[in-house]
Write an enzyme that holds these catalytic residues in place. Sequence first.
Site, PDB file in Angstrom:
ATOM      1  N   ASN A   9      22.769 -63.306 133.778  1.00  0.00           N
ATOM      2  CA  ASN A   9      22.345 -64.697 134.001  1.00  0.00           C
ATOM      3  C   ASN A   9      22.990 -65.544 132.918  1.00  0.00           C
ATOM      4  OD1 ASN A   9      21.035 -67.098 134.371  1.00  0.00           O
ATOM      5  ND2 ASN A   9      18.988 -66.359 133.788  1.00  0.00           N
ATOM      6  N   LYS A  11      23.042 -68.687 132.753  1.00  0.00           N
ATOM      7  CA  LYS A  11      22.292 -69.943 132.529  1.00  0.00           C
ATOM      8  C   LYS A  11      23.274 -71.128 132.509  1.00  0.00           C
ATOM      9  CE  LYS A  11      18.792 -67.208 130.296  1.00  0.00           C
ATOM     10  NZ  LYS A  11      17.686 -67.134 129.356  1.00  0.00           N
ATOM     11  N   HIS A  94      12.806 -68.616 137.757  1.00  0.00           N
ATOM     12  CA  HIS A  94      13.025 -68.244 136.350  1.00  0.00           C
ATOM     13  C   HIS A  94      12.078 -69.061 135.472  1.00  0.00           C
ATOM     14  CE1 HIS A  94      14.873 -67.751 132.448  1.00  0.00           C
ATOM     15  NE2 HIS A  94      15.492 -66.693 132.936  1.00  0.00           N
ATOM     16  N   GLU A  96      12.472 -70.551 132.783  1.00  0.00           N
ATOM     17  CA  GLU A  96      13.013 -71.814 132.263  1.00  0.00           C
ATOM     18  C   GLU A  96      12.875 -72.920 133.301  1.00  0.00           C
ATOM     19  OE1 GLU A  96      16.738 -70.100 131.094  1.00  0.00           O
ATOM     20  OE2 GLU A  96      15.712 -69.110 129.425  1.00  0.00           O
ATOM     21  N   GLU A 165      10.021 -60.809 133.210  1.00  0.00           N
ATOM     22  CA  GLU A 165      10.643 -61.380 132.021  1.00  0.00           C
ATOM     23  C   GLU A 165       9.569 -62.036 131.157  1.00  0.00           C
ATOM     24  OE1 GLU A 165      15.049 -62.230 132.546  1.00  0.00           O
ATOM     25  OE2 GLU A 165      14.022 -63.933 133.399  1.00  0.00           O
ATOM     26  N   GLY A 171      15.484 -64.773 125.019  1.00  0.00           N
ATOM     27  CA  GLY A 171      16.316 -65.482 124.042  1.00  0.00           C
ATOM     28  C   GLY A 171      15.810 -65.398 122.611  1.00  0.00           C
ATOM     29  N   SER A 210      15.789 -60.471 126.079  1.00  0.00           N
ATOM     30  CA  SER A 210      16.469 -59.877 124.917  1.00  0.00           C
ATOM     31  C   SER A 210      16.974 -58.453 125.171  1.00  0.00           C
ATOM     32  CB  SER A 210      15.567 -59.926 123.675  1.00  0.00           C
ATOM     33  OG  SER A 210      15.365 -61.264 123.286  1.00  0.00           O
ATOM     34  N   GLY A 232      21.596 -63.759 127.198  1.00  0.00           N
ATOM     35  CA  GLY A 232      22.539 -63.903 126.084  1.00  0.00           C
ATOM     36  C   GLY A 232      23.607 -62.820 126.006  1.00  0.00           C
TER      37      GLY A 232
HETATM   38  P1  PGA Z   1      17.911 -63.198 127.368  1.00  0.00           P
HETATM   39  O1  PGA Z   1      17.555 -63.957 128.729  1.00  0.00           O
HETATM   40  O2  PGA Z   1      18.542 -61.896 127.715  1.00  0.00           O
HETATM   41  O3  PGA Z   1      18.863 -64.138 126.645  1.00  0.00           O
HETATM   42  O4  PGA Z   1      16.630 -63.006 126.621  1.00  0.00           O
HETATM   43  C1  PGA Z   1      17.079 -63.256 129.840  1.00  0.00           C
HETATM   44  C2  PGA Z   1      16.790 -64.209 130.981  1.00  0.00           C
HETATM   45  O5  PGA Z   1      16.220 -65.276 130.750  1.00  0.00           O
HETATM   46  O6  PGA Z   1      17.129 -63.928 132.152  1.00  0.00           O
END
Ligand code: PGA
Length: 247
Positions: A9, A11, A94, A96, A165, A171, A210, A232
Amino acid sequence: MTKKLIMANWKMNLGLKDSIALASAYQEKFKNFTKADVVVCPSEFALSGVLKALKKSVALGAQNVFWQLQGAYTGEVSATMLEELGCQYVIIGHSERRQYLSESCRLVNLKLKSVLGNTKITPVVCVGENLAKRKANSHITFVSGQIKRALAGVKFDERLVIAYEPIWAIGTGVSATTADAQEMHAAIRSVLKRLYKEKGDNIRILYGGSVSALNAKELLKTPNVDGLLVGGASLKINDFGKIVNSA
Ligand code: PGA
């Protein structure tokens, strides 16, 4: 259970040029890889550029979809439009989007029904609790509720994918422990089995938050972890390569 599913992803991180460059690096790295299903979800505007850089070994996914198919919905893109573009996967709900765009469980449910009812796209429904809910020990009840609301009125479909998640892990560099993941993924499996009986065993449950080159292998060995949703670390080709190769 089918192959593990490893999703990147990206983003809102890369412009068109950088998206195409990273997609080409994915293509090169995974061209002979068949052990897991690998999917990349770039920004919406980069979807067709990225698709051109990909061949069969990496599939294309979108980060969002609207629930109506067509009409006066400024700024939105429908499931049938994503399918026409070449998307095989789409992320729905998601955290976010839930946080910054007030995406509710009702909208998640409408989007899911639109994707399943009108396309061949695989929907990936995201759920997960925040830190306060985990500290209050209400994480299982909360996530179970999110799943039931997302799947309300949805018949079993083998395409369904759930991504757990935990918001506190996204993140932050602090992944869930394998024990945390094991507990939650088992709870999600039992909700799915209550809804769909033994067919609930066929729904893939991804872990996200993460994920790194260091923890991917352990997470993938955890019972009921059928794949990973990577933010990330998916922006770094070597890290993502190691994650995919842990499958
Ligand atoms: P992250 O994000 O690996 O940067 O923690 C995961 C996600 O939000 O899909």
